[in-house]
Scaffold this active site. Structure first.
Site, PDB file in Angstrom:
ATOM      1  N   HIS A 159       0.850  -1.200   0.000  1.00  0.00           N
ATOM      2  CA  HIS A 159       0.000   0.000   0.000  1.00  0.00           C
ATOM      3  C   HIS A 159       0.884   1.248   0.000  1.00  0.00           C
ATOM      4  O   HIS A 159       1.835   1.333   0.794  1.00  0.00           O
ATOM      5  CB  HIS A 159      -0.917  -0.006   1.226  1.00  0.00           C
ATOM      6  N   GLU A 192     -10.338  -8.870   6.201  1.00  0.00           N
ATOM      7  CA  GLU A 192     -11.688  -8.672   5.654  1.00  0.00           C
ATOM      8  C   GLU A 192     -12.067  -7.204   5.469  1.00  0.00           C
ATOM      9  O   GLU A 192     -13.166  -6.897   5.029  1.00  0.00           O
ATOM     10  CB  GLU A 192     -12.727  -9.407   6.511  1.00  0.00           C
TER      11      GLU A 192
HETATM   12  C1  GRF Z   1       1.791   0.913  -6.154  1.00  0.00           C
HETATM   13  O1  GRF Z   1       1.990   2.237  -5.727  1.00  0.00           O
HETATM   14  C2  GRF Z   1       1.202   0.062  -5.064  1.00  0.00           C
HETATM   15  O2  GRF Z   1       1.591   0.464  -3.788  1.00  0.00           O
HETATM   16  C3  GRF Z   1      -0.274   0.305  -5.228  1.00  0.00           C
HETATM   17  O3  GRF Z   1      -0.477   0.366  -6.613  1.00  0.00           O
HETATM   18  C4  GRF Z   1       0.716   0.819  -7.239  1.00  0.00           C
HETATM   19  C5  GRF Z   1       1.063  -0.196  -8.288  1.00  0.00           C
HETATM   20  O4  GRF Z   1       2.122   0.221  -9.075  1.00  0.00           O
HETATM   21  N1  GRF Z   1      -1.044  -0.712  -4.562  1.00  0.00           N
HETATM   22  P1  GRF Z   1       2.799  -0.798 -10.097  1.00  0.00           P
HETATM   23  O5  GRF Z   1       1.692  -1.346 -10.988  1.00  0.00           O
HETATM   24  O6  GRF Z   1       3.457  -1.869  -9.301  1.00  0.00           O
HETATM   25  O7  GRF Z   1       3.768   0.046 -10.871  1.00  0.00           O
END
Ligand code: GRF
Length: 272
Positions: A159, A192
């Site tokens: 995240h 969840e």
């Molecule tokens: C990343 O910033 C990740 O933290 C979030 O979505 C983005 C995906 O980037 N969940 P990528 O597709 O890996 O370049």
């Protein structure tokens, strides 16, 4: 948690877009910096650039048609064999908040249909871990229950914010627009709720005067790549211990003796 101690884990990686986190995992798997093998990549979008990255690396790819599942109406849903009782599932989920329970159950049912397809795609590859890497879909407890057992959790997410601040899809934008002086990235187990699962690791980065969202996204992404791979390695080494607070909340303890060194390195990286 004991997952194939000192062995390579079998990873399923789920993506929706560019897949730079996927690429970072591929690169690290290739030169043995990752104690894991990516056995399958699945996407909810056929046009995800990450699929090309996976194919280039010789990894099997699959597309699951979430869009059409999410367009089913109530009658179409009723005619489908659902693998779970939606009312029961609704009692354990915390991702859908519609007040109207009919609407909520319909949405839940559509997600379950898509997850049924997703599980059919993943199962033959027998993944030890499912890594969400920019996968823009909420997972229901139906999907999670296929991998998680009590305190043995097997679905991870990266995240782009310092949870529990700024859950949702716009971590970098939300961090920047709030006016934070530090941002962060979090790897956590999926539970969840939305971005509420037990945190495995976090790393922070400074936000300097003159930065914009793109600058901080690039700074954060470089950390994402390191932190995600490290969490997979800790899991492979059996160094992620899941415990429960008196409140009932699950949390993790990393038992790697090098933990402080590694976290200090992330901090150094974010400052240079
Ligand atoms: C990343 O910033 C990740 O933290 C979030 O979505 C983005 C995906 O980037 N969940 P990528 O597709 O890996 O370049």
């Amino acid at each position: 948690m004991t997952l194939r101690q000192n062995n390579k884990l079998r990873l399923a990686v789920l993506i929706s877009g560019g897949g730079t986190n996927l690429q970072a995992l591929i690169d690290r798997a290739r030169d043995a910096r990752l104690a894991a093998e990516i056995v399958v990549v699945a996407s909810d979008r056929a046009d995800a650039l990450g699929l090309v990255r996976a194919q280039r690396a010789g990894i099997p790819v699959h597309v699951v048609d979430y869009r059409s599942c999410l367009q089913r109406d109530a009658a179409q849903l009723a005619s489908q064999e659902l693998p779970v009782d939606l009312r029961q599932l609704d009692r354990t989920q915390n991702i859908l908040r519609q007040q109207d329970s009919k609407k909520r159950l319909l949405h839940l049912g559509r997600l379950v249909l898509a997850e049924k397809d997703l599980l059919a795609v993943l199962r033959p590859y027998r993944p030890d871990l499912v890594c969400l890497a920019g996968f823009m879909r909420l997972m229901t407890p139906y999907f999670l229950s296929q991998f998680n057992r009590e305190q043995e959790l097997r679905v991870l997410n990266i995240h782009p914010a310092m949870l529990p601040a700024f859950p949702g899809q716009h971590g970098y934008e939300d961090t920047f627009n709030y006016g934070c002086k530090w941002g962060g990235v979090t790897v956590h187990f999926v539970d969840e709720g939305e971005d509420t699962g037990p945190i495995i690791a976090q790393a922070g980065y400074p936000i300097w005067p003159g930065d914009d969202v793109e600058t901080i996204r690039q700074r954060g992404l470089q950390l994402e790549y390191e932190v995600y791979a490290q969490c997979v390695n800790w899991l492979a080494a059996g160094q992620v211990h899941v415990a429960r607070r008196a409140s009932g909340r699950l949390y993790t303890v990393i038992t790697d003796p090098l933990y402080r060194t590694i976290v200090s390195q992330w901090l150094q990286q974010s400052l240079t």
